[in-house]
Design a protein around this motif. Structure first.
Motif, PDB file in Angstrom:
ATOM      1  N   ALA A 160      40.799  44.633  59.275  1.00  0.00           N
ATOM      2  CA  ALA A 160      40.100  45.653  58.498  1.00  0.00           C
ATOM      3  C   ALA A 160      39.825  45.202  57.079  1.00  0.00           C
ATOM      4  O   ALA A 160      40.663  44.629  56.407  1.00  0.00           O
ATOM      5  N   MET A 161      38.595  45.477  56.645  1.00  0.00           N
ATOM      6  CA  MET A 161      38.206  45.274  55.252  1.00  0.00           C
ATOM      7  C   MET A 161      38.180  46.659  54.614  1.00  0.00           C
ATOM      8  O   MET A 161      37.139  47.188  54.239  1.00  0.00           O
ATOM      9  N   GLY A 162      39.373  47.286  54.578  1.00  0.00           N
ATOM     10  CA  GLY A 162      39.478  48.659  54.117  1.00  0.00           C
ATOM     11  C   GLY A 162      40.902  49.132  54.274  1.00  0.00           C
ATOM     12  O   GLY A 162      41.814  48.588  53.674  1.00  0.00           O
ATOM     13  N   GLY A 163      41.122  50.124  55.147  1.00  0.00           N
ATOM     14  CA  GLY A 163      42.434  50.741  55.267  1.00  0.00           C
ATOM     15  C   GLY A 163      43.426  49.994  56.109  1.00  0.00           C
ATOM     16  O   GLY A 163      44.584  50.357  56.171  1.00  0.00           O
ATOM     17  N   GLY A 164      42.999  48.951  56.803  1.00  0.00           N
ATOM     18  CA  GLY A 164      43.946  48.183  57.606  1.00  0.00           C
ATOM     19  C   GLY A 164      43.898  48.573  59.066  1.00  0.00           C
ATOM     20  O   GLY A 164      43.706  49.720  59.418  1.00  0.00           O
ATOM     21  N   SER A 206      34.718  47.372  52.840  1.00  0.00           N
ATOM     22  CA  SER A 206      35.261  47.047  51.524  1.00  0.00           C
ATOM     23  C   SER A 206      34.938  45.624  51.055  1.00  0.00           C
ATOM     24  O   SER A 206      35.053  45.329  49.873  1.00  0.00           O
ATOM     25  N   MET A 207      34.525  44.731  51.988  1.00  0.00           N
ATOM     26  CA  MET A 207      34.167  43.369  51.588  1.00  0.00           C
ATOM     27  C   MET A 207      32.658  43.161  51.526  1.00  0.00           C
ATOM     28  O   MET A 207      32.194  42.030  51.357  1.00  0.00           O
ATOM     29  N   ALA A 208      31.895  44.232  51.677  1.00  0.00           N
ATOM     30  CA  ALA A 208      30.435  44.131  51.557  1.00  0.00           C
ATOM     31  C   ALA A 208      30.084  43.857  50.097  1.00  0.00           C
ATOM     32  O   ALA A 208      30.772  44.315  49.182  1.00  0.00           O
ATOM     33  N   PRO A 209      29.035  43.084  49.822  1.00  0.00           N
ATOM     34  CA  PRO A 209      28.058  42.545  50.782  1.00  0.00           C
ATOM     35  C   PRO A 209      28.440  41.191  51.366  1.00  0.00           C
ATOM     36  O   PRO A 209      27.722  40.670  52.216  1.00  0.00           O
ATOM     37  N   THR A 210      29.573  40.586  50.940  1.00  0.00           N
ATOM     38  CA  THR A 210      29.945  39.270  51.454  1.00  0.00           C
ATOM     39  C   THR A 210      30.172  39.315  52.955  1.00  0.00           C
ATOM     40  O   THR A 210      29.655  38.486  53.706  1.00  0.00           O
ATOM     41  N   ILE A 211      30.981  40.283  53.394  1.00  0.00           N
ATOM     42  CA  ILE A 211      31.248  40.470  54.822  1.00  0.00           C
ATOM     43  C   ILE A 211      30.906  41.912  55.164  1.00  0.00           C
ATOM     44  O   ILE A 211      31.452  42.844  54.569  1.00  0.00           O
ATOM     45  N   ILE A 242      41.441  41.809  55.952  1.00  0.00           N
ATOM     46  CA  ILE A 242      40.687  40.676  55.443  1.00  0.00           C
ATOM     47  C   ILE A 242      40.269  41.033  54.026  1.00  0.00           C
ATOM     48  O   ILE A 242      39.501  41.974  53.812  1.00  0.00           O
ATOM     49  N   LYS A 243      40.816  40.285  53.059  1.00  0.00           N
ATOM     50  CA  LYS A 243      40.562  40.557  51.640  1.00  0.00           C
ATOM     51  C   LYS A 243      40.628  39.243  50.862  1.00  0.00           C
ATOM     52  O   LYS A 243      41.175  38.248  51.338  1.00  0.00           O
ATOM     53  N   ASP A 258      35.368  42.974  47.672  1.00  0.00           N
ATOM     54  CA  ASP A 258      34.092  42.649  47.042  1.00  0.00           C
ATOM     55  C   ASP A 258      33.264  43.900  46.770  1.00  0.00           C
ATOM     56  O   ASP A 258      32.388  43.896  45.909  1.00  0.00           O
ATOM     57  N   ASN A 259      33.525  44.966  47.498  1.00  0.00           N
ATOM     58  CA  ASN A 259      32.854  46.238  47.264  1.00  0.00           C
ATOM     59  C   ASN A 259      33.509  46.912  46.051  1.00  0.00           C
ATOM     60  O   ASN A 259      34.700  47.236  46.083  1.00  0.00           O
ATOM     61  N   PRO A 260      32.773  47.131  44.959  1.00  0.00           N
ATOM     62  CA  PRO A 260      33.372  47.678  43.735  1.00  0.00           C
ATOM     63  C   PRO A 260      33.954  49.076  43.903  1.00  0.00           C
ATOM     64  O   PRO A 260      34.724  49.526  43.061  1.00  0.00           O
TER      65      PRO A 260
END
Length: 287
Positions: A160-164, A206-211, A242-243, A258-260
């Motif tokens: 997860a690129m966020g809460g897990g 949460s990792m946008a725009p990279t992922i 993933i962070k 990467d998402n502010p």
């Protein structure tokens, strides 16, 4: 995010008993969660989830824990002691009792392999036959070269690129990906061995725009420790992320998105279990 179901009182009691034995003997024996993980060929996070009662103990981990602590399995799980004794008492199911590794796998496939594809059956049997010749590879999905192309396993692991996400104990495989290691290196992807490369899936924003959500990711599973600032797949507090990780010193790590809209978080290095380093987003974004 789905909350993981709590263990039954009986299974939780086994975990508590195993943890109590581990805590009472680890200093005198010089054992750590990391060394226990290495002996069991699993991650330190998986060991923590067994000892903390997040996941139920299984026969493999119970056998390793028994050997490492020098205590019988019965000391913490009569259920698994009975299961292990049942396995080792069946001549047709153990190499040391008259059966080869290939025979064991054939038996397993005949009884429990109905859901496997023909390709998965072939690879499992090939590994077992290699074991009979003394050449067993730990990772039986290690891809073989076809010219300059190799197969990279795509695992059903949603980091997860966020809460897990709660990680699977036994990840299944999606369709493999065929790539050229030489081409990857020409793109700037750095790795030592192609059989350390796996594919996983990013989940969340949460990792946008990279992922982006559901982007396939190329990772190097041989990277199990912090190796400089970068994007990692890691377990923290029983969940998979993933962070970006950035070393702050004093055993502190900055967990960055990467998402502010997602603020950074400071976490302790000793509570962070790195599973792999992310090398490439499968949309031509080099990391």
């Amino acid at each position: 995010m789905t909350k993981k179901k709590e263990l039954s009182p009986e299974l939780k009691a086994e975990c508590d008993a195993a943890k109590a034995l581990f805590m009472s003997k680890k200093n005198s024996l010089g054992i750590t969660q990391a060394s226990l993980a290495a002996a069991a060929d699993i991650s330190s996070a998986a060991v923590a989830m067994y000892l903390n009662g997040t996941n139920p103990l299984n026969a493999k981990f119970a056998s390793v824990l028994s050997r490492q602590l020098g205590v019988p399995v019965e000391k913490f799980s009569k259920r698994l002691a009975k299961e292990i004794n049942g396995l080792t008492s069946a001549p047709e199911m153990a190499v040391g009792f008259g059966g080869s590794a290939a025979e064991i796998v054939r038996n397993m496939l005949a009884h429990q392999g109905k859901g496997l594809t023909e390709d998965a059956r072939r690879r499992l049997l090939a590994v077992a036959e290699a074991d009979d010749d003394g050449a067993l590879e730990i990772d039986y999905y290690r891809p073989g070269a076809v010219g300059d192309e190799v197969w990279i396993a795509h695992y059903d692991v949603r980091a997860a690129m966020g809460g897990g996400q709660i990680p699977h104990d036994y990840p299944e495989m999606f369709q493999d990906v065929r790539v050229s290691p030489q081409h990857l290196r020409e793109m700037g992807v750095e790795f030592k061995e192609h059989f350390h490369l796996k594919m996983v899936t990013g989940w969340g924003q949460s990792m946008a725009p990279t992922i982006k959500h559901r982007d396939p990711l190329l990772v190097d599973v041989s990277v199990r420790e912090f190796a400089g600032d970068g994007i990692y797949m890691f377990s923290w507090e029983g969940h998979l992320y993933i962070k970006r990780l950035q070393w702050l010193g004093d055993e502190q790590i900055n967990m960055l998105s990467d998402n502010p809209r997602h603020p950074p978080l400071t976490i302790r290095a000793e509570d962070t279990y790195i599973q792999a380093r992310v090398l490439l987003v499968w949309n031509a974004h080099l990391l």
